[in-house]
Design a protein around this motif. Structure first.
Motif, mmCIF file in Angstrom:
data_model
loop_
_atom_site.group_PDB
_atom_site.id
_atom_site.type_symbol
_atom_site.label_atom_id
_atom_site.label_comp_id
_atom_site.label_asym_id
_atom_site.label_seq_id
_atom_site.Cartn_x
_atom_site.Cartn_y
_atom_site.Cartn_z
ATOM 1 N N GLU A 70 -0.808 -16.086 -1.402
ATOM 2 C CA GLU A 70 -0.300 -15.749 -2.741
ATOM 3 C C GLU A 70 -0.914 -14.467 -3.289
ATOM 4 O OE1 GLU A 70 -1.005 -19.146 -5.207
ATOM 5 O OE2 GLU A 70 0.688 -20.244 -4.374
ATOM 6 N N VAL A 71 -1.912 -13.925 -2.588
ATOM 7 C CA VAL A 71 -2.632 -12.751 -3.075
ATOM 8 C C VAL A 71 -2.175 -11.510 -2.312
ATOM 9 C CG1 VAL A 71 -4.909 -11.702 -3.363
ATOM 10 C CG2 VAL A 71 -4.608 -14.159 -3.733
ATOM 11 N N THR A 72 -1.736 -10.488 -3.049
ATOM 12 C CA THR A 72 -1.387 -9.206 -2.448
ATOM 13 C C THR A 72 -2.665 -8.417 -2.196
ATOM 14 O OG1 THR A 72 0.752 -9.114 -3.563
ATOM 15 C CG2 THR A 72 -0.182 -7.018 -2.838
ATOM 16 N N LEU A 73 -2.796 -7.874 -0.992
ATOM 17 C CA LEU A 73 -3.947 -7.047 -0.639
ATOM 18 C C LEU A 73 -3.556 -5.577 -0.772
ATOM 19 C CD1 LEU A 73 -5.115 -8.943 2.564
ATOM 20 C CD2 LEU A 73 -5.933 -9.226 0.234
ATOM 21 N N VAL A 74 -4.385 -4.811 -1.467
ATOM 22 C CA VAL A 74 -4.133 -3.398 -1.717
ATOM 23 C C VAL A 74 -5.378 -2.626 -1.317
ATOM 24 C CG1 VAL A 74 -3.615 -1.688 -3.508
ATOM 25 C CG2 VAL A 74 -2.651 -3.986 -3.676
ATOM 26 N N LEU A 75 -5.182 -1.442 -0.746
ATOM 27 C CA LEU A 75 -6.324 -0.586 -0.425
ATOM 28 C C LEU A 75 -5.877 0.860 -0.366
ATOM 29 C CD1 LEU A 75 -6.050 0.387 2.808
ATOM 30 C CD2 LEU A 75 -6.654 -1.991 3.153
ATOM 31 N N LEU A 76 -6.851 1.754 -0.450
ATOM 32 C CA LEU A 76 -6.632 3.174 -0.218
ATOM 33 C C LEU A 76 -7.314 3.512 1.104
ATOM 34 C CD1 LEU A 76 -7.447 4.611 -3.762
ATOM 35 C CD2 LEU A 76 -5.196 4.246 -2.750
ATOM 36 N N SER A 77 -6.594 4.161 1.976
ATOM 37 C CA SER A 77 -7.130 4.466 3.303
ATOM 38 C C SER A 77 -7.737 5.857 3.352
ATOM 39 C CB SER A 77 -6.007 4.386 4.337
ATOM 40 O OG SER A 77 -6.465 4.770 5.607
ATOM 41 N N ALA A 78 -8.810 5.981 4.102
ATOM 42 C CA ALA A 78 -9.319 7.305 4.441
ATOM 43 C C ALA A 78 -8.287 7.969 5.355
ATOM 44 C CB ALA A 78 -10.661 7.179 5.153
ATOM 45 N N GLY A 86 -1.128 -5.124 10.018
ATOM 46 C CA GLY A 86 -0.063 -5.752 9.249
ATOM 47 C C GLY A 86 0.124 -5.188 7.845
ATOM 48 N N TYR A 87 -0.562 -4.115 7.505
ATOM 49 C CA TYR A 87 -0.439 -3.509 6.176
ATOM 50 C C TYR A 87 0.727 -2.530 6.160
ATOM 51 C CZ TYR A 87 -4.934 -5.489 4.910
ATOM 52 O OH TYR A 87 -5.950 -6.371 4.634
ATOM 53 N N GLU A 88 1.486 -2.550 5.050
ATOM 54 C CA GLU A 88 2.599 -1.626 4.860
ATOM 55 C C GLU A 88 2.126 -0.442 4.032
ATOM 56 O OE1 GLU A 88 5.976 -3.426 2.943
ATOM 57 O OE2 GLU A 88 5.571 -5.343 3.904
ATOM 58 N N LYS A 89 2.590 0.752 4.397
ATOM 59 C CA LYS A 89 2.278 1.935 3.609
ATOM 60 C C LYS A 89 3.076 1.871 2.313
ATOM 61 C CE LYS A 89 2.081 6.900 3.741
ATOM 62 N NZ LYS A 89 2.527 8.130 4.365
ATOM 63 N N ALA A 90 2.409 2.179 1.196
ATOM 64 C CA ALA A 90 3.071 2.172 -0.111
ATOM 65 C C ALA A 90 3.051 3.585 -0.682
ATOM 66 C CB ALA A 90 2.353 1.211 -1.060
ATOM 67 N N ASP A 91 4.162 4.008 -1.222
ATOM 68 C CA ASP A 91 4.251 5.346 -1.808
ATOM 69 C C ASP A 91 4.278 5.309 -3.335
ATOM 70 O OD1 ASP A 91 4.381 6.656 0.679
ATOM 71 O OD2 ASP A 91 6.515 6.201 0.844
ATOM 72 N N ASN A 92 3.996 4.160 -3.910
ATOM 73 C CA ASN A 92 4.113 4.018 -5.358
ATOM 74 C C ASN A 92 2.762 3.747 -6.016
ATOM 75 O OD1 ASN A 92 3.910 1.500 -4.195
ATOM 76 N ND2 ASN A 92 5.285 0.513 -5.636
ATOM 77 N N ALA A 93 1.781 4.547 -5.681
ATOM 78 C CA ALA A 93 0.451 4.363 -6.255
ATOM 79 C C ALA A 93 0.070 5.605 -7.072
ATOM 80 C CB ALA A 93 -0.582 4.146 -5.153
ATOM 81 N N PHE A 94 -0.811 5.394 -8.038
ATOM 82 C CA PHE A 94 -1.311 6.472 -8.873
ATOM 83 C C PHE A 94 -2.818 6.324 -9.011
ATOM 84 C CE2 PHE A 94 3.005 5.545 -10.062
ATOM 85 C CZ PHE A 94 3.594 6.808 -10.122
ATOM 86 N N ARG A 95 -3.496 7.420 -9.341
ATOM 87 C CA ARG A 95 -4.943 7.333 -9.491
ATOM 88 C C ARG A 95 -5.446 8.417 -10.423
ATOM 89 N NH1 ARG A 95 -7.080 9.712 -3.693
ATOM 90 N NH2 ARG A 95 -6.296 11.798 -4.022
#
Length: 132
Positions: A99-107, A118-127
């Motif tokens: 039930e928990v979405t895992l999110v990370l920023l990759s080097a 198994g991680y999908e690349k996401a293009d909808n992040a801001f920082r």
């Protein structure tokens, strides 16, 4: 070689610094008070040990219900390529559940690693980047 995996054993800033320095991850490894805050305020820390040596860590900030940010995944350089990072991520995922979405920023040099886990690349992040 036996690797022991566990959670939240109370690692020290010094041990975390050693892992960060060896792994190549860009973190404030020489700022021990800041590292201690990073340890103290993490919600979950998955650890990999080879005897009494901390060789890998996954540090997570989460609500344990909906989302989790994997803020650090680091494995000592000489232990990389042995599946330790993947095992740490799998243990985090297993502990948090489906039930928990895992999110990370990759080097940049790890961009090929995460899809294999198994991680999908996401293009909808801001920082907003830290100043120090």
């Amino acid at each position: 070689m036996t690797i022991q995996y566990c959670f939240d054993t109370g690692i020290t800033a010094e041990k975390l610094s050693e892992v960060f320095q060896s792994s190549g991850i860009r973190r404030p490894a020489d700022d021990l008070p800041r590292l201690q805050k990073m340890i103290d305020h993490a919600d979950l820390i998955a650890e990999a040990w080879k005897e009494d040596e901390l060789i890998g860590v996954a540090r997570v900030v989460t609500d344990f219900s909906y989302c989790a940010y994997i803020s650090d995944l680091a494995v000592k350089k000489e232990m990389q390529g042995l599946g330790i990072g993947a095992a740490l991520l799998e243990r985090v995922k297993g502990t948090l559940g489906d039930e928990v979405t895992l999110v990370l920023l990759s080097a940049p040099n790890a961009m090929d690693f995460y899809p294999k886990q198994g991680y999908e690349k996401a293009d909808n992040a801001f920082r907003i980047m830290r100043k120090k």
